[in-house]
Scaffold this active site. Structure first.
Site, PDB file in Angstrom:
ATOM      1  N   THR A  20     -33.930 -24.661  73.149  1.00 29.22           N
ATOM      2  CA  THR A  20     -34.178 -26.059  73.008  1.00 29.22           C
ATOM      3  C   THR A  20     -32.793 -26.703  72.223  1.00 29.22           C
ATOM      4  OG1 THR A  20     -34.763 -26.375  70.486  1.00 29.22           O
ATOM      5  CG2 THR A  20     -36.550 -25.828  72.081  1.00 29.22           C
ATOM      6  N   CYS A  21     -32.784 -28.056  72.153  1.00 27.77           N
ATOM      7  CA  CYS A  21     -31.569 -28.620  71.743  1.00 27.77           C
ATOM      8  C   CYS A  21     -31.168 -28.142  70.131  1.00 27.77           C
ATOM      9  CB  CYS A  21     -31.421 -30.099  71.752  1.00 27.77           C
ATOM     10  SG  CYS A  21     -32.855 -30.873  71.064  1.00 27.77           S
ATOM     11  N   ASN A  22     -32.070 -27.758  69.471  1.00 28.06           N
ATOM     12  CA  ASN A  22     -31.616 -27.266  68.221  1.00 28.06           C
ATOM     13  C   ASN A  22     -31.595 -25.503  67.873  1.00 28.06           C
ATOM     14  OD1 ASN A  22     -31.421 -29.565  67.229  1.00 28.06           O
ATOM     15  ND2 ASN A  22     -33.339 -30.104  66.445  1.00 28.06           N
TER      16      ASN A  22
ATOM     17  N   GLY B 103     -30.381 -59.559  68.410  1.00 27.81           N
ATOM     18  CA  GLY B 103     -29.338 -58.621  67.812  1.00 27.81           C
ATOM     19  C   GLY B 103     -29.505 -57.467  68.460  1.00 27.81           C
ATOM     20  N   ALA B 104     -28.336 -56.868  69.495  1.00 27.03           N
ATOM     21  CA  ALA B 104     -28.118 -55.795  70.214  1.00 27.03           C
ATOM     22  C   ALA B 104     -27.237 -54.681  69.445  1.00 27.03           C
ATOM     23  CB  ALA B 104     -27.468 -56.156  71.309  1.00 27.03           C
TER      24      ALA B 104
END
Lengths: 202, 425
Positions: free
Chosen positions: B49-51, B190-191
């Site tokens: 997995t990504c971890n 607000g982006a």
């Protein structure tokens, strides 16, 4: 009286099925249980049997009790709604909040329940008129029960209109729903006990 | 029937190393095939997995210390220098490997404690390896146990049920009010990066429509592009506030950008449909008194961080219970393992005894030539009966042994005493 409990549970199941939500059950069941217990301990043994029986009468009674259960359920749901709403509005996050069902869901289920109740009481009342007419040749009596039933009908129709469309949706509508049920309880107890002629059971 | 594990995770290796050691499905298949071909492992499963990247396996009988072999395999397979890898890899075997896997699938080894995703990833990895035939009876049982642990931890403890970040908490609150968000709209004021995070979470939860409002048109466009939404003119409150059910605000401004008045008339215009506001601006973007409005729910940064804090504490208290579940299942698995070994052992013992009996009788009976063929046979049968009787009772007792440690010791003892000195048959 226990018919009430059964119909209550049945109505709830129908709601659960229609809305496809099982999480409300845990919260509704204690109330159902409470009603069952109340039904058990209520002073109901002095039943004076009504003049005649027959399928029409049976339907009238069953539908009326179904209506009561629908309204009772909507009251319960509205109560839960108000509790949760207060917690959310005041940002008091307790452990419970995460497990409670969504507010919108409670509202919608309450409305469905009221709808069931309205249909049941509409048809049930008509059947009652027909039955009385068959029995006595006359279908109108000046009975407070009729008046209060009409009132209940109007109140709940108002609730449905307001809760869906106008600016009464949300907590105000829920409070109305609870008030309506108080009127229903009045109809069932006070009117039956003291004021009515043909609806005297105790 | 040993179990070995070699791998690395977010605690032992930085992301640069993890990236290089991760497996795609194709790579996982190749690795499993190669490991088997080289005789390093007879059962293999790759969890990537990504971890974390981990290889679970059952080595063939001969291997006594497979870890270095596996480490160098990994280093070779991914073309990573062995010294870089050695500081990041951990190896476990038997009990420790089992416990590690169960903790992983229970979410106890995750970056976000109790997360649900890892369970799906474990399930997927198992299904994949199983389909290829890379797993065998041991890993099958092991991973079935892992899935059970994962399910139990998630259903019996509250680990992972509560949102642990401000964004997650906010979105979960929105769900408390509206139920599923799949037909709802959100307005983003607000982006910036905070908005992005919340919007990404909203999208994950299936929100239908997004509207973006930002002073700088470019940033608004970028955000709308990224998440699929529409841009609205800054300040067009009349139209902007009609549709959305959720408002996420993170504008950097000294004064509130949304006064109570504006919200009030908006609520009237939308016939009081419920509105959930996440005011993440510091200082706040929405006038504080707006919280009193009917059917408006406003949560600011403080409120949300308080919630996260509460949840963190609640989670801490759930960890011991989760660990207990893990331990229980570790015990169950080891007990199963011992039972399986026992069956094999008893069979081996039986055939060994039979061999010994045959050799023994052959030499003895040769000296008793006055006996008939029938008598020979009868003596054989009697000896078999005796041996079986001697064998059955202890075997039964061992099989029924409840205490795990004793069971394992006895199985070991049985093997050592009766089978190991002359080599396996």
């Amino acid at each position: 009286m226990s018919l009430f409990g059964w119909l209550l549970a049945l109505t709830y199941l129908v709601l659960e099925f229609y809305h496809r939500q099982r999480s409300v059950g845990a919260f509704v069941l204690p109330f159902i249980l409470a009603f069952f217990l109340a039904a058990n301990f209520a002073p109901g043994d002095r039943l004076s049997p009504p003049p005649a029986h027959g399928p029409m009468f049976a339907f009238h009674v069953t539908l009326s009790i179904l209506a009561y259960s629908g309204f009772a359920l909507s009251c319960v749901l509205s109560l839960i709604f108000l509790v949760e709403n207060r917690l959310l509005k005041n940002r008091q996050m307790s452990n419970m909040v995460w497990r409670l069902p969504a507010l919108e869901l409670l509202e919608r289920m309450s409305q469905s329940s009221v709808l069931i109740g309205l249909i049941a009481i509409g048809v049930g009342t008509i059947l009652g008129f027909i039955w009385v007419d068959r029995l006595t040749g006359q279908y109108w009596y000046y009975d407070p029960k009729y008046v209060i039933t009409l009132l209940v009908l109007l109140l709940y129709v108002a609730y449905l209109r307001l809760a869906r469309t106008a600016s009464w949706r949300g907590p105000r509508a829920s409070r109305l729903c609870i008030f309506n049920f108080v009127v229903v309880i009045l109809s069932f107890t006070v009117v039956n006990l003291y004021l009515s002629h043909s609806h005297r059971y105790f | 029937m040993e179990i070995v594990l070699v791998g690395l995770n977010h605690l032992t290796a930085p992301v640069e190393v993890r990236e290089r050691v991760s497996f795609t499905n194709e790579q996982a298949r190749r690795a499993a095939d190669e490991l088997r071909a080289r005789g390093l492992l007879q059962e293999t499963l790759v969890l990537s997995t990504c971890n974390r990247s981990e290889v679970y396996g059952v080595p063939p009988e001969a291997c006594h210390d497979c870890a270095p072999g596996l480490s160098s395999f990994l280093s070779e397979f991914h073309s990573v220098r062995a010294d870089i890898l050695s500081s990041a890899l951990y190896h476990h075997h038997d009990r420790a490997a089992v416990r590690h896997l169960f903790r992983v699938s229970g979410g106890l080894d995750s970056m976000l404690l109790g997360e649900a995703e890892i369970l799906g990833q474990v399930r997927e990895a198992y299904r994949f390896a199983h389909e290829q035939g890379a797993t065998g009876p041991v890993l099958n049982r092991l991973f079935q146990g892992a899935l059970e642990v994962g399910k139990r931890v998630r259903s019996e403890t509250e680990l992972g049920t509560r949102p642990m970040s401000v964004a997650a908490a906010g979105v979960k609150l929105a769900e408390r009010i509206f139920g599923k968000l799949t037909e709802r709209s959100a307005l983003v004021l607000g982006a910036g990066t905070i908005s992005e995070l919340v919007v990404s979470t909203l999208r994950d939860r299936g929100i239908a429509h997004l509207f973006v409002m930002n002073r700088s048109r470019d940033r608004a466009d970028a955000l709308a592009q990224l998440f699929g939404g529409r841009v609205i003119e800054w300040g067009a409150w009349d139209t902007a506030l009609l549709k959305p059910d959720v408002i996420v605000s993170s504008v950097g401004a000294e004064e509130p950008v949304l006064p109570r008045q504006v919200l009030e008339s908006a609520m009237a215009a939308r016939s009081n449909r419920a509105l959930f506001v996440m005011d993440l601006g510091v200082p706040r973007n929405i006038e504080a008194s707006a919280a009193e409005l009917y059917n408006v729910y406003i949560y600011n940064m403080d409120d949300l961080t308080d919630i996260v804090q509460q949840n963190r504490q609640a989670r801490e208290s759930e960890i011991p219970r989760a660990e207990a579940i893990v331990e229980e299942h570790v015990g169950k698995f080891l007990s199963w393992q011992a039972s399986v070994e026992l069956v094999g052992l008893v069979e081996a013992l039986r055939s060994r005894l039979r061999e010994d009996r045959a050799t023994f009788l052959r030499s003895r009976l040769a000296q008793l030539s006055h006996l008939s063929e029938q008598d020979h046979d009868r003596i054989e049968i009697m000896m078999d009966e005796l041996l079986e009787k001697l064998l059955v009772e202890p075997a039964e007792r061992l099989r029924g042994e409840r205490e795990l440690r004793r069971k394992i010791q006895n199985v070991e003892a049985l093997r050592d005493l009766f089978l190991s000195d002359r080599g396996k048959p």
